[in-house]
Every structure is written in structure tokens, then in C-alpha cells.
Design a protein around this motif. Structure first.
Motif, PDB file in Angstrom:
ATOM      1  N   TYR A 187       0.855  -1.187   0.000  1.00 29.67           N
ATOM      2  CA  TYR A 187       0.000   0.000   0.000  1.00 29.67           C
ATOM      3  C   TYR A 187       0.888   1.233   0.000  1.00 29.67           C
ATOM      4  CZ  TYR A 187      -3.202   3.653   1.518  1.00 29.67           C
ATOM      5  OH  TYR A 187      -3.926   4.825   1.600  1.00 29.67           O
ATOM      6  N   SER A 188       0.500   2.228  -0.789  1.00 26.52           N
ATOM      7  CA  SER A 188       1.248   3.475  -0.857  1.00 26.52           C
ATOM      8  C   SER A 188       0.270   4.634  -0.908  1.00 26.52           C
ATOM      9  CB  SER A 188       2.148   3.495  -2.100  1.00 26.52           C
ATOM     10  OG  SER A 188       2.726   4.787  -2.285  1.00 26.52           O
ATOM     11  N   GLU A 189       0.619   5.717  -0.241  1.00 25.63           N
ATOM     12  CA  GLU A 189      -0.228   6.901  -0.278  1.00 25.63           C
ATOM     13  C   GLU A 189      -0.289   7.516  -1.673  1.00 25.63           C
ATOM     14  OE1 GLU A 189       1.188   9.500   2.776  1.00 25.63           O
ATOM     15  OE2 GLU A 189      -0.051   8.531   4.314  1.00 25.63           O
ATOM     16  N   ASN A 190       0.661   7.163  -2.537  1.00 30.93           N
ATOM     17  CA  ASN A 190       0.631   7.660  -3.913  1.00 30.93           C
ATOM     18  C   ASN A 190      -0.504   7.036  -4.715  1.00 30.93           C
ATOM     19  OD1 ASN A 190       2.938   9.248  -3.479  1.00 30.93           O
ATOM     20  ND2 ASN A 190       4.295   7.540  -3.982  1.00 30.93           N
ATOM     21  N   THR A 191      -0.919   5.835  -4.319  1.00 33.07           N
ATOM     22  CA  THR A 191      -2.075   5.171  -4.946  1.00 33.07           C
ATOM     23  C   THR A 191      -3.027   4.774  -3.822  1.00 33.07           C
ATOM     24  OG1 THR A 191      -0.816   3.091  -4.901  1.00 33.07           O
ATOM     25  CG2 THR A 191      -0.834   4.342  -6.975  1.00 33.07           C
ATOM     26  N   SER A 192      -3.544   5.767  -3.132  1.00 28.87           N
ATOM     27  CA  SER A 192      -4.258   5.540  -1.883  1.00 28.87           C
ATOM     28  C   SER A 192      -5.631   4.906  -2.052  1.00 28.87           C
ATOM     29  CB  SER A 192      -4.413   6.863  -1.123  1.00 28.87           C
ATOM     30  OG  SER A 192      -5.113   7.805  -1.910  1.00 28.87           O
ATOM     31  N   ASP A 193      -6.087   4.734  -3.291  1.00 25.48           N
ATOM     32  CA  ASP A 193      -7.402   4.130  -3.506  1.00 25.48           C
ATOM     33  C   ASP A 193      -7.315   2.648  -3.834  1.00 25.48           C
ATOM     34  OD1 ASP A 193      -6.182   4.538  -5.951  1.00 25.48           O
ATOM     35  OD2 ASP A 193      -8.046   5.017  -7.004  1.00 25.48           O
ATOM     36  N   LYS A 194      -6.110   2.063  -3.725  1.00 27.01           N
ATOM     37  CA  LYS A 194      -5.933   0.650  -4.085  1.00 27.01           C
ATOM     38  C   LYS A 194      -5.013  -0.049  -3.093  1.00 27.01           C
ATOM     39  CE  LYS A 194      -6.424   1.205  -9.135  1.00 27.01           C
ATOM     40  NZ  LYS A 194      -6.604   2.671  -9.136  1.00 27.01           N
ATOM     41  N   LEU A 195      -5.259  -1.343  -2.935  1.00 30.19           N
ATOM     42  CA  LEU A 195      -4.348  -2.237  -2.207  1.00 30.19           C
ATOM     43  C   LEU A 195      -3.827  -3.242  -3.225  1.00 30.19           C
ATOM     44  CD1 LEU A 195      -3.287  -3.006   0.685  1.00 30.19           C
ATOM     45  CD2 LEU A 195      -5.104  -4.719   0.734  1.00 30.19           C
ATOM     46  N   PHE A 196      -2.518  -3.442  -3.240  1.00 28.97           N
ATOM     47  CA  PHE A 196      -1.901  -4.343  -4.211  1.00 28.97           C
ATOM     48  C   PHE A 196      -1.540  -5.663  -3.520  1.00 28.97           C
ATOM     49  CE2 PHE A 196      -1.191  -0.047  -5.642  1.00 28.97           C
ATOM     50  CZ  PHE A 196      -1.518  -0.110  -6.999  1.00 28.97           C
ATOM     51  N   ILE A 197      -1.928  -6.762  -4.156  1.00 27.74           N
ATOM     52  CA  ILE A 197      -1.664  -8.097  -3.621  1.00 27.74           C
ATOM     53  C   ILE A 197      -0.949  -8.911  -4.696  1.00 27.74           C
ATOM     54  CG2 ILE A 197      -2.676 -10.207  -2.672  1.00 27.74           C
ATOM     55  CD1 ILE A 197      -5.018  -8.529  -1.685  1.00 27.74           C
ATOM     56  N   HIS A 198       0.155  -9.565  -4.311  1.00 30.75           N
ATOM     57  CA  HIS A 198       0.962 -10.335  -5.262  1.00 30.75           C
ATOM     58  C   HIS A 198       1.159 -11.755  -4.725  1.00 30.75           C
ATOM     59  CE1 HIS A 198       1.980  -6.378  -6.942  1.00 30.75           C
ATOM     60  NE2 HIS A 198       2.292  -6.014  -5.707  1.00 30.75           N
ATOM     61  N   PHE A 199       1.091 -12.719  -5.631  1.00 33.85           N
ATOM     62  CA  PHE A 199       1.420 -14.109  -5.323  1.00 33.85           C
ATOM     63  C   PHE A 199       2.612 -14.492  -6.207  1.00 33.85           C
ATOM     64  CE2 PHE A 199      -3.427 -14.469  -4.816  1.00 33.85           C
ATOM     65  CZ  PHE A 199      -3.367 -13.994  -3.523  1.00 33.85           C
ATOM     66  N   SER A 200       3.665 -15.017  -5.595  1.00 35.54           N
ATOM     67  CA  SER A 200       4.871 -15.299  -6.374  1.00 35.54           C
ATOM     68  C   SER A 200       5.502 -16.624  -5.957  1.00 35.54           C
ATOM     69  CB  SER A 200       5.889 -14.166  -6.201  1.00 35.54           C
ATOM     70  OG  SER A 200       6.255 -14.036  -4.840  1.00 35.54           O
ATOM     71  N   HIS A 201       6.352 -17.134  -6.865  1.00 39.49           N
ATOM     72  CA  HIS A 201       7.067 -18.383  -6.613  1.00 39.49           C
ATOM     73  C   HIS A 201       8.330 -18.389  -7.463  1.00 39.49           C
ATOM     74  CE1 HIS A 201       7.909 -22.683  -6.134  1.00 39.49           C
ATOM     75  NE2 HIS A 201       7.037 -22.681  -5.161  1.00 39.49           N
TER      76      HIS A 201
END
Length: 261
Positions: free
Chosen positions: A97-111
Motif C-alpha cells: 500500500y502506498s499513499e501515492n495510490t491511496s485508492d488501491k491495495l496491491f496483492i501479489h502471489f509469487s514463486h
């Protein structure tokens, strides 16, 4: 802010926590601060309050901006679970989460395995008006600790026989009862020696009742912890605690049911 879960078991527990939240509420505020992730919400019928505590030590990485106190992010609980449910069981979880994109939460799945494809999501945030309730401390008459799967099995079976679950507690034994005039009744005798822990304050018998369908919803979380702690107090809500380890826990408060004689 960046939070990561590398351990597959913890990642699955994190998913399971949010899998059934939608049984209680459609939307939740998640508070992120420098020490923990915290959630408190009430169900639509106003008889259940649940709290989620996930301290920073529970995560592999917990980076929080210097100088910030907390972020309160409103999310759609069903959408969050749908996202988490797409994760391969071996993938790590990263939340940003960043205040620069405060209207979104980013979720990542990686391997690290290139044959397991990384996945990236943008979850829109919501403005949810809700106050954090102060829950007073109270001394419980009875504290019970038992395998969460055993308690869930009892509750699931008792749904056939009524809509009320009653605890009948004495010094050396406990009985759980459900009954209706239409389908009869069911009672389960539990000797205190079969429990991980059982203590009765002042040896005074205690009979308390609760809505069975709500207890069933609470038991849907039984997979996140091997044991369940049950705190019973006369004329107070039942407190149910799932210990997830490293001071992480999921706590429910269910208001008592007034049974007419």
C-alpha cells in the motif's frame, strides 16, 4: 507499506481467516500500524463481534513507513477472499500500500518456480464508517480448551436438532445440549479429563445458551488452529479464541440467548 508471508502454512491460514469473514459482514476495515494488523467488526444481526490480531512478528517481512501511525483500509471481504483463493498453495503472499495510490491495495502471489505463474491484483478500497468498540475485560466462570475440530464436529451435528446450543457445566463434567419439539434433542457428555483444560470458578454449576447457527459460523474457522479456547460467563457473551501462534489470534464474542422456560 509492504507485508510478506513466505511460509506456506501461514499463507494458507491467512487465506482461511478471510475465507469465512463474509458470513458475518460484507465489508471490513483493516488497520495496519507499525506493530500489527488488526480487524474488528460486528455481524449484521449485532450479536457477534470478531477481532483479528496479526502481530508484525508473525510475518516474514513487515515494512511500515517511518513517521506514520496507522492506515485504516476498507475492503470488500468477499472480493479479498476471491483474490486469496486464486493463490497456488506454494506461492508467497505480498501486500503493498502506498499513499501515492491511496485508492488501491496491491496483492501479489509469487514463486521461484517459473512454471508457477506469478499473479498480481489491484483491490479497490472503500470508505467504511465504523467505530472500534471497547470490549471490557471480565472474569470467566469457566475456561475450556479442547481440539477445535472436535468442537466443530459437535456443533455441526447439533444443527439437526435445534437452533439453540446450551452449555451445562458442573465441577467434573460438561454437557452440550440442543433440542426442539419437532426433531427431539441431542446431548453430548464431555468428561473434564477428556479436555485439554477445564476450570470451573467456585465450583458453581453454569447453564448458558447461544444461537446455534452463529456458533456454526464461528466453527468454520476451526482449521486455522488445532485448539479452541472457550470462555463462559453467566449473563455475558461467550468468548472463543483461536490461537494462531506467535501471539496471532482470532477472537469471537457471541451474545447469550435468552431461553424462555
Amino acid at each position: 507499506m509492504n507485508i510478506e508471508i513466505h511460509d506456506c502454512i501461514k499463507a494458507q491460514k491467512f487465506t482461511n481467516i478471510f475465507q469465512h469473514i463474509k458470513l458475518f459482514t460484507d465489508c471490513i476495515n483493516i488497520t495496519f500500524d507499525k506493530n500489527q494488523i488488526y480487524v474488528q467488526a460486528m455481524d449484521s444481526s449485532h450479536i457477534v463481534i470478531f477481532e483479528i490480531y496479526l502481530p508484525r512478528a508473525w510475518f516474514c517481512n513487515y515494512s511500515f513507513p517511518e513517521g506514520e501511525t496507522s492506515y485504516v483500509l476498507g475492503l470488500n471481504a468477499s472480493v479479498l477472499y476471491k483474490i486469496l483463493n486464486t493463490r497456488d498453495k506454494s506461492q508467497q503472499i505480498s501486500i503493498e500500500y502506498s499513499e501515492n495510490t491511496s485508492d488501491k491495495l496491491f496483492i501479489h502471489f509469487s514463486h521461484s518456480d517459473p512454471t508457477i505463474f506469478d499473479k498480481h491484483f489491484e483491490l479497490p478500497l472503500m470508505d467504511i464508517e465504523s467505530d472500534v468498540l471497547g470490549i471490557p475485560e471480565f472474569t470467566s466462570n469457566i475456561i475450556i480448551k479442547m481440539p477445535s475440530s472436535n468442537f466443530a464436529s459437535i456443533v455441526n451435528t447439533m444443527q439437526i436438532f435445534g437452533d439453540t446450543l446450551q452449555f451445562q457445566c458442573e465441577e467434573d463434567k460438561m454437557k452440550i445440549v440442543s433440542n426442539t419439539t419437532e426433531t427431539g434433542n441431542m446431548a453430548v457428555d464431555i468428561d473434564n479429563e477428556a479436555l485439554e483444560s477445564y476450570s470451573l470458578e467456585d465450583d458453581e454449576p453454569l447453564n448458558v445458551s447461544f444461537a446455534l447457527y452463529k456458533m456454526h459460523d464461528i466453527c468454520m474457522f476451526s482449521k486455522i488452529a488445532e485448539e479452541i479456547e472457550i470462555f463462559l460467563t453467566s449473563n455475558y457473551p461467550i468468548k472463543i479464541n483461536y490461537d494462531i501462534g506467535q501471539d496471532a489470534k482470532l477472537v469471537f464474542y457471541l451474545a447469550p440467548k435468552i431461553c424462555e422456560e
